[in-house]
Every structure is written in C-alpha cells, then in structure tokens.
Design an enzyme around this catalytic site. Structure first.
Site, PDB file in Angstrom:
ATOM      1  N   GLY A  83      96.550  18.999  97.668  1.00 39.03           N
ATOM      2  CA  GLY A  83      96.145  17.663  97.218  1.00 39.03           C
ATOM      3  C   GLY A  83      94.980  17.046  97.983  1.00 39.03           C
TER       4      GLY A  83
ATOM      5  CD  GLU B 109      97.928  34.580 100.459  1.00 34.49           C
ATOM      6  OE1 GLU B 109      96.856  35.171 100.328  1.00 34.49           O
ATOM      7  OE2 GLU B 109      98.999  35.174 100.715  1.00 34.49           O
TER       8      GLU B 109
ATOM      9  CG  ASP C 218      94.686  16.559  93.692  1.00 35.99           C
ATOM     10  OD1 ASP C 218      95.589  15.795  94.082  1.00 35.99           O
ATOM     11  OD2 ASP C 218      94.798  17.804  93.657  1.00 35.99           O
TER      12      ASP C 218
END
Ligand SMILES: Nc1ncnc2c1ncn2[C@@H]1O[C@H](COP(=O)(O)OP(=O)(O)OP(=O)(O)O)[C@@H](O)[C@H]1O
Ligand SMILES: [Mg+2]
Length: 332
Positions: free
Chosen positions: A38, A89, A252
């Site tokens: 984020g 990941e 975002d």
C-alpha cells in the site's frame, strides 16, 4: 513532504499460464517483478503527481534486498528498517484460456517489538510540521493493532496529518486520525452494519467519527464514487465514467491524490476530488500500472463538485452505538 508507511511491502511477480489445472505442471511466462504494498504505491503516485514522497517500510532477507534494488531503479526515496524475516512475494497469474486473474497474497513478514519501535523512530525522524503521514495496507501477523494509535499520536506530536487506509480492527485503532479511507465493504465489516443506502453509509461513518477514530471518513465506492463524512457535514462525490482496464491500485492512487491535495493546503473536498481523479486514472491503466499524472490532471477537471448531503434523522441517530464494536485502544 508526504511520508508513507508500508507494514507489509511486497515483491509482486506477474506472469501468465495457459490454463490452471490441478496436478499438472503449470508452465508460466517469465515473471515481471515490481515493488508493491500500500504505502509504497501511494508514494509512487504522490511523486508522479509532483510531490516529495518518502516510502518507509521494513525489509529483510534476499527478497528485501531485491525490493530495495527495484525501488532504487525507480529512484523512489526510501527509508527502511532491516528486519529478521524475509520480505514477502505475491503472485499474480493470468490464465490465458479464460483471461481470469488469480492473485495469491502471502502474509506480510512478521516484525517484532524492537523492529516496530525502530520503524516508529525512523518515521519520527522524517516527519515534520505540516507534513502528511499515510499508513496503508495490512498489518503483518502478530503486530498489535495498537501500533496504529501510536502512529496517530506520533503524527500529532510532529504536527503532521495522519491518513490511514487499512481494514478490520486495525482501522478502528486510529484514534484521532485526520482521515481514514475504508471502502464500502471494509466499513460494513468494521461497523457490523449492513449498508444498503447512502444514508446507512453516512450513519456508519459518523459512528466512527463519534467514536474518535478520525475527523474525516472517506468511503470509497468503486464505480459509484465516494462519500466524505465528518462530524457536522457529509458530501457525496459522483464518479467519472471511464473505460475500465484494471481496478488494481485504485485505492492507493486515491490516497495519493488526497495526500497531495492536503500537502498543498487545498480544501478537503478538493483533496477528495483529486483522490477521485487519481483513483479513476488507476482503473484506466493496464495491469498493475498505477495512476499517471497526465490522466489525473485531465480527469480532475471532469470530477463533479462535491454535493452536500442534507442531514436526515437516520444519519444522525444513535452515534454512540459503536462502542460494542470498537476494540479497546490497547487491544491486540
Ligand atoms: N470502476 C470504476 N469507475 C470509476 N471510478 C472508479 C472505479 N473504480 C474505482 N474508481 C475510483 O477510485 C476510487 C477508489 O476505488 P475503490 O473504491 O475501488 O478503492 P478500494 O476498494 O480501496 O480499491 P483497492 O482494491 O485498490 O484497495 C473510487 O472512489 C472511485 O472514485
Ligand atoms: Mg483499498
């Protein structure tokens, strides 16, 4: 200066495969590697929109080193705390036969108490009066929600505004934030209140304001636009209709647009209009590409003005009823 905090940064691997079936080997294309999480996304978009932005996050292991290398390639200013665990990941896989996208989201790397303190110290060194602190994304497993309250206090001590985009009980732990941004579903989850109409959303958001979570609740509603709710007023923002390519990163990008407006001292309604322009710009781009400045500028002119919502009884009733839903400030 806009400072972002990402508790759970990520290396995003994007690839495609013919069709996803059990047991078979699923041969994939070579992956594309991108930084994610984020706050890192928010910092990238804020910088794209012309503001100074610094991304603060924990990193560890060989994957942490790769994340730093990817961000260096982008020349994004960063300040990180080196931690014991490995940076996570995540995997985005397109199934070519169906065009379905599968997103495998791994948990963020755990950070212990000392590492949490180090992150707060680091933020304290970079925050300044008039600045903006944005925490975005999920907390890693084991991190107490109370850390959100500590961020809010830290921003206040430094004279900076605290913006939060997260979900679940962590969202409720923000006492006295300047603004929190749940989407409709996240607001429904934290208030335990079904949200059918605009009035229900305003009422639910007002309960968060009354409980002291934040001065402004920005409820993002995807293609339906957004609502901004404060203690005394509520505004509705219509969306801009565009061709949707990929909704990844809308939230975002919206936060970045809002933060850029705040850093420039705009009225909060104008900040939200900038946020809507940036969120909309993100859905116009392919794959995981975030908002582009030229799209945001063009869209900004087309974002309709805020519409003040009349005060109805349903919106105002029983604001104290949030108590049973709110965790105690020191809750985990
Ligand atoms: N399909 C769409 N059409 C027009 N505008 C959109 C669309 N999706 C998002 N937006 C704009 O972007 C803003 C943020 O999007 P959204 O509400 O989907 O955030 P989110 O649920 O937090 O997204 P994310 O999945 O990135 O966390 C919306 O308020 C809206 O202005
Ligand atoms: Mg979101």
């Amino acid at each position: 200066m806009i400072v972002t905090l990402t508790f759970s940064p990520t290396i995003e691997l994007s690839m495609s495969t013919g069709s996803i079936r059990p047991d078979d080997k699923l041969r994939c294309t070579s992956p594309r590697y991108e930084p994610g999480g984020g706050g890192i996304n928010v910092a990238r978009v804020a910088r794209e929109l012309g503001e100074n932005a610094l991304a603060v996050f924990p990193e560890g292991g060989a994957t942490g080193a790769s994340l730093l290398a990817l961000l260096e390639e982008m020349q994004l200013p960063v300040a990180s705390v080196h931690v014991g665990g490995w940076t996570r990941e995540c995997f985005n896989v397109i199934e070519r036969d169906t065009s379905h996208q599968y997103r495998f989201i791994l948990p963020g790397v755990a950070i212990d108490g000392e590492e949490q303190d180090a992150l707060l110290d680091l933020l304290g060194r970079h925050l300044s009066s008039g600045g903006v602190l944005i925490a975005s994304g999920s907390l890693p497993p084991g991190t107490p929600n109370a850390i959100i309250g500590r961020l809010s206090d830290l921003a206040k001590r430094k004279g900076a505004r605290f913006l939060l985009d997260t979900s679940g009980p962590a969202l409720l732990a923000a006492h006295g934030a300047y603004l929190v941004k749940p989407n409709e579903r996240e607001l429904e989850e934290v208030t335990g209140q079904p949200l059918h109409e605009v009035e229900d959303i305003v009422h639910a958001a007002r309960r968060l304001v009354a409980a002291g979570v934040a001065g402004h609740i920005l409820v993002s509603r995807g293609r339906k636009g957004a609502l901004l709710v404060g203690a005394a007023a509520a505004f509705s923002f219509d969306p801009v209709a565009v061709d949707i390519r990929n909704a990844v990163g809308a939230g975002d990008s919206m936060m970045a647009g809002v933060a850029v407006g705040i850093a420039r001292g705009l009225l909060i309604q104008e900040c939200v209009r900038r946020g809507i322009a940036a969120g909309t710009a993100a859905v116009m781009t392919d794959g995981s590409v975030l908002a582009r400045a030229e799209d945001v500028e063009r869209l900004y002119a087309n974002v309709p003005a805020a519409v003040s919502l009349p005060h109805s009884r349903k919106m105002a009733e029983a604001p104290m009823s949030l108590r049973p839903v709110l965790p105690r400030r020191d809750a985990q």
